[in-house]
Write a protein that holds these residues in place. Structure first.
Motif, PDB file in Angstrom:
ATOM      1  N   GLN A   1       0.798  -1.216   0.000  1.00 20.27           N
ATOM      2  CA  GLN A   1       0.000   0.000   0.000  1.00 20.27           C
ATOM      3  C   GLN A   1       0.838   1.277   0.000  1.00 20.27           C
ATOM      4  O   GLN A   1       0.359   2.332  -0.401  1.00 20.27           O
ATOM      5  CB  GLN A   1      -0.919   0.010   1.239  1.00 20.27           C
ATOM      6  N   ALA A   2       2.063   1.191   0.491  1.00 22.74           N
ATOM      7  CA  ALA A   2       2.910   2.384   0.553  1.00 22.74           C
ATOM      8  C   ALA A   2       3.526   2.671  -0.816  1.00 22.74           C
ATOM      9  O   ALA A   2       3.627   1.796  -1.674  1.00 22.74           O
ATOM     10  CB  ALA A   2       4.013   2.201   1.592  1.00 22.74           C
ATOM     11  N   THR A   3       3.938   3.910  -0.998  1.00 29.29           N
ATOM     12  CA  THR A   3       4.617   4.333  -2.225  1.00 29.29           C
ATOM     13  C   THR A   3       6.116   4.411  -1.972  1.00 29.29           C
ATOM     14  O   THR A   3       6.549   4.985  -0.966  1.00 29.29           O
ATOM     15  CB  THR A   3       4.104   5.711  -2.675  1.00 29.29           C
TER      16      THR A   3
ATOM     17  N   VAL B   1       7.681   0.308   3.467  1.00 29.05           N
ATOM     18  CA  VAL B   1       6.436  -0.444   3.317  1.00 29.05           C
ATOM     19  C   VAL B   1       5.383   0.037   4.304  1.00 29.05           C
ATOM     20  O   VAL B   1       5.692   0.641   5.340  1.00 29.05           O
ATOM     21  CB  VAL B   1       6.676  -1.961   3.488  1.00 29.05           C
ATOM     22  N   HIS B   2       4.130  -0.257   3.968  1.00 29.59           N
ATOM     23  CA  HIS B   2       3.015   0.168   4.816  1.00 29.59           C
ATOM     24  C   HIS B   2       3.007  -0.567   6.152  1.00 29.59           C
ATOM     25  O   HIS B   2       2.776   0.038   7.199  1.00 29.59           O
ATOM     26  CB  HIS B   2       1.692  -0.074   4.081  1.00 29.59           C
ATOM     27  N   ASP B   3       3.279  -1.871   6.113  1.00 37.56           N
ATOM     28  CA  ASP B   3       3.189  -2.697   7.330  1.00 37.56           C
ATOM     29  C   ASP B   3       4.459  -3.530   7.476  1.00 37.56           C
ATOM     30  O   ASP B   3       4.512  -4.689   7.057  1.00 37.56           O
ATOM     31  CB  ASP B   3       1.959  -3.606   7.244  1.00 37.56           C
ATOM     32  N   PRO B   4       5.502  -2.966   8.077  1.00 37.16           N
ATOM     33  CA  PRO B   4       6.763  -3.703   8.201  1.00 37.16           C
ATOM     34  C   PRO B   4       6.634  -4.959   9.049  1.00 37.16           C
ATOM     35  O   PRO B   4       7.355  -5.935   8.818  1.00 37.16           O
ATOM     36  CB  PRO B   4       7.707  -2.684   8.857  1.00 37.16           C
TER      37      PRO B   4
ATOM     38  N   ALA C   1       5.540   5.553   4.723  1.00 40.44           N
ATOM     39  CA  ALA C   1       6.794   4.886   5.056  1.00 40.44           C
ATOM     40  C   ALA C   1       7.214   5.198   6.495  1.00 40.44           C
ATOM     41  O   ALA C   1       6.528   5.916   7.226  1.00 40.44           O
ATOM     42  CB  ALA C   1       7.876   5.312   4.074  1.00 40.44           C
ATOM     43  N   HIS C   2       8.383   4.675   6.882  1.00 38.67           N
ATOM     44  CA  HIS C   2       8.852   4.754   8.268  1.00 38.67           C
ATOM     45  C   HIS C   2      10.307   5.237   8.278  1.00 38.67           C
ATOM     46  O   HIS C   2      11.245   4.434   8.309  1.00 38.67           O
ATOM     47  CB  HIS C   2       8.743   3.385   8.931  1.00 38.67           C
ATOM     48  N   PRO C   3      10.521   6.560   8.249  1.00 38.75           N
ATOM     49  CA  PRO C   3      11.880   7.083   8.082  1.00 38.75           C
ATOM     50  C   PRO C   3      12.828   6.793   9.244  1.00 38.75           C
ATOM     51  O   PRO C   3      14.038   6.897   9.082  1.00 38.75           O
ATOM     52  CB  PRO C   3      11.661   8.593   7.921  1.00 38.75           C
ATOM     53  N   LYS C   4      12.297   6.401  10.411  1.00 36.44           N
ATOM     54  CA  LYS C   4      13.149   6.059  11.555  1.00 36.44           C
ATOM     55  C   LYS C   4      13.143   4.553  11.809  1.00 36.44           C
ATOM     56  O   LYS C   4      13.318   4.093  12.932  1.00 36.44           O
ATOM     57  CB  LYS C   4      12.689   6.820  12.795  1.00 36.44           C
ATOM     58  N   ALA C   5      12.999   3.779  10.757  1.00 37.60           N
ATOM     59  CA  ALA C   5      12.822   2.329  10.886  1.00 37.60           C
ATOM     60  C   ALA C   5      13.931   1.666  11.690  1.00 37.60           C
ATOM     61  O   ALA C   5      13.683   0.702  12.423  1.00 37.60           O
ATOM     62  CB  ALA C   5      12.722   1.691   9.504  1.00 37.60           C
ATOM     63  N   GLY C   6      15.153   2.146  11.564  1.00 31.92           N
ATOM     64  CA  GLY C   6      16.277   1.496  12.220  1.00 31.92           C
ATOM     65  C   GLY C   6      16.078   1.277  13.704  1.00 31.92           C
ATOM     66  O   GLY C   6      16.441   0.218  14.237  1.00 31.92           O
ATOM     67  N   ARG C   7      15.486   2.236  14.379  1.00 24.68           N
ATOM     68  CA  ARG C   7      15.324   2.128  15.828  1.00 24.68           C
ATOM     69  C   ARG C   7      14.147   1.234  16.231  1.00 24.68           C
ATOM     70  O   ARG C   7      14.014   0.878  17.412  1.00 24.68           O
ATOM     71  CB  ARG C   7      15.170   3.513  16.452  1.00 24.68           C
ATOM     72  N   TYR C   8      13.289   0.886  15.269  1.00 22.99           N
ATOM     73  CA  TYR C   8      12.097   0.104  15.575  1.00 22.99           C
ATOM     74  C   TYR C   8      12.252  -1.387  15.291  1.00 22.99           C
ATOM     75  O   TYR C   8      11.351  -2.177  15.608  1.00 22.99           O
ATOM     76  CB  TYR C   8      10.911   0.631  14.765  1.00 22.99           C
ATOM     77  N   LEU C   9      13.354  -1.801  14.704  1.00 24.69           N
ATOM     78  CA  LEU C   9      13.488  -3.183  14.249  1.00 24.69           C
ATOM     79  C   LEU C   9      13.265  -4.201  15.365  1.00 24.69           C
ATOM     80  O   LEU C   9      12.555  -5.201  15.187  1.00 24.69           O
ATOM     81  CB  LEU C   9      14.865  -3.399  13.617  1.00 24.69           C
ATOM     82  N   LYS C  10      13.874  -3.977  16.509  1.00 25.75           N
ATOM     83  CA  LYS C  10      13.740  -4.953  17.598  1.00 25.75           C
ATOM     84  C   LYS C  10      12.298  -5.024  18.080  1.00 25.75           C
ATOM     85  O   LYS C  10      11.766  -6.118  18.320  1.00 25.75           O
ATOM     86  CB  LYS C  10      14.676  -4.589  18.747  1.00 25.75           C
TER      87      LYS C  10
END
Length: 274
Positions: A4-6, A120-123, A175-184
């Motif tokens: 769903q994300a662009t 992505v919309h739903d990581p 999208a999720h521009p701060k994805a790195g901190r959310y991985l765990k």
């Protein structure tokens, strides 16, 4: 459900050429020690395939499949594989949506993605699919930039403008521009126990020639990639803004001592053996 994300960056040559400079050494070093020569690996969102092909060289008795949603970039990956391996190789490229992987449960020893979950919309759903096709005892691995933690020198105002536009475009795209901190946290959400997750923090450290290459790429991307078209179409930026950002990147790349630090979160998740 289809994605769903662009995709914020798009596939302009300035973007793809930048991605093609990535290697397993500079983008998957945290994973390499865990790979065995017979492993079967899936690379999700492989882009132009430079990392994928490096991984294939690490599994001479195994195989690697690289998948991406865009056929044009897969064509470039296949060309690179032919250049590296000739007619025969242990790497293939297929067009698939990562939300619905067409593979059996437990089919791979390692499932890896690099700079995918931020777009992505739903990581969490993507990670769940990655875990599904990973064998028990195998590894799910991901590496993602945290755009909220970048540092650069010199601190030219135009780069603050670039970052502001970039963050707004990514959020608009879902999208999720701060994805790195959310991985765990995302890995915990799909059921991985704390003891089965290894989280590390690494960075790209671009100085001198590498900084100049990064700057040249963004000087062009600021005007011609999807970052630019989305900015203009949505009113996030004007053409004057983008010209300013592009010119700033060009000037920044010419300054002696310029550097940029791009932090990346990394996870290795071990699928529990029952």
């Amino acid at each position: 459900m289809p994605e769903q994300a662009t995709y914020t960056h798009g596939h302009h040559a300035s973007v793809v050429n930048s991605h093609a400079r990535r290697t397993a050494k500079n983008s998957a070093a945290f994973l390499i020690p865990h790979i065995k020569p017979h492993y079967r690996i899936l690379d999700v969102g492989c882009g132009p395939g430079s990392i994928t092909i490096d991984l294939a060289q690490l599994v001479p008795q195994g195989s690697v499949i690289g998948i991406d949603a865009v056929e044009d970039v897969l064509s470039q990956a296949r060309e690179l594989a032919r250049a590296r391996f000739g007619a025969v190789g242990n790497v293939t490229f297929q067009q698939h949506d990562a939300n619905e992987l067409p593979f059996s449960d437990g089919e791979f020893d390692v499932v890896y993605c690099h700079q995918v979950l931020q777009h992505v919309h739903d990581p969490v759903a993507i990670l769940k699919e990655m875990a599904r096709v990973t064998r028990k005892g195998g590894l799910v691995a991901a590496r993602e930039v945290d755009y909220g933690s970048l540092s650069w020198y010199p601190e030219l105002p135009g780069l603050d403008k670039w970052e502001d536009i970039h963050m707004k475009v990514m959020k608009l795209n879902g999208a999720h521009p701060k994805a790195g901190r959310y991985l765990k946290a995302w890995a915990r959400e799909i059921g991985f126990a704390p003891g089965d997750i290894t989280f590390t923090w690494d960075s790209w450290n671009y100085q001198d020639g590498d900084a100049a290459i990064w700057a040249q790429s963004w000087s062009e991307r600021a005007l011609r990639s999807s970052y630019a078209t989305t900015s203009l179409d949505t009113g996030i930026a004007t053409q004057e803004d983008l010209d300013y950002v592009s010119d700033t990147w060009r000037k920044w790349g010419e300054i002696e001592g310029a550097l940029i630090i791009i932090p990346n979160g990394e996870i290795l998740c071990r699928v529990k053996e029952e």
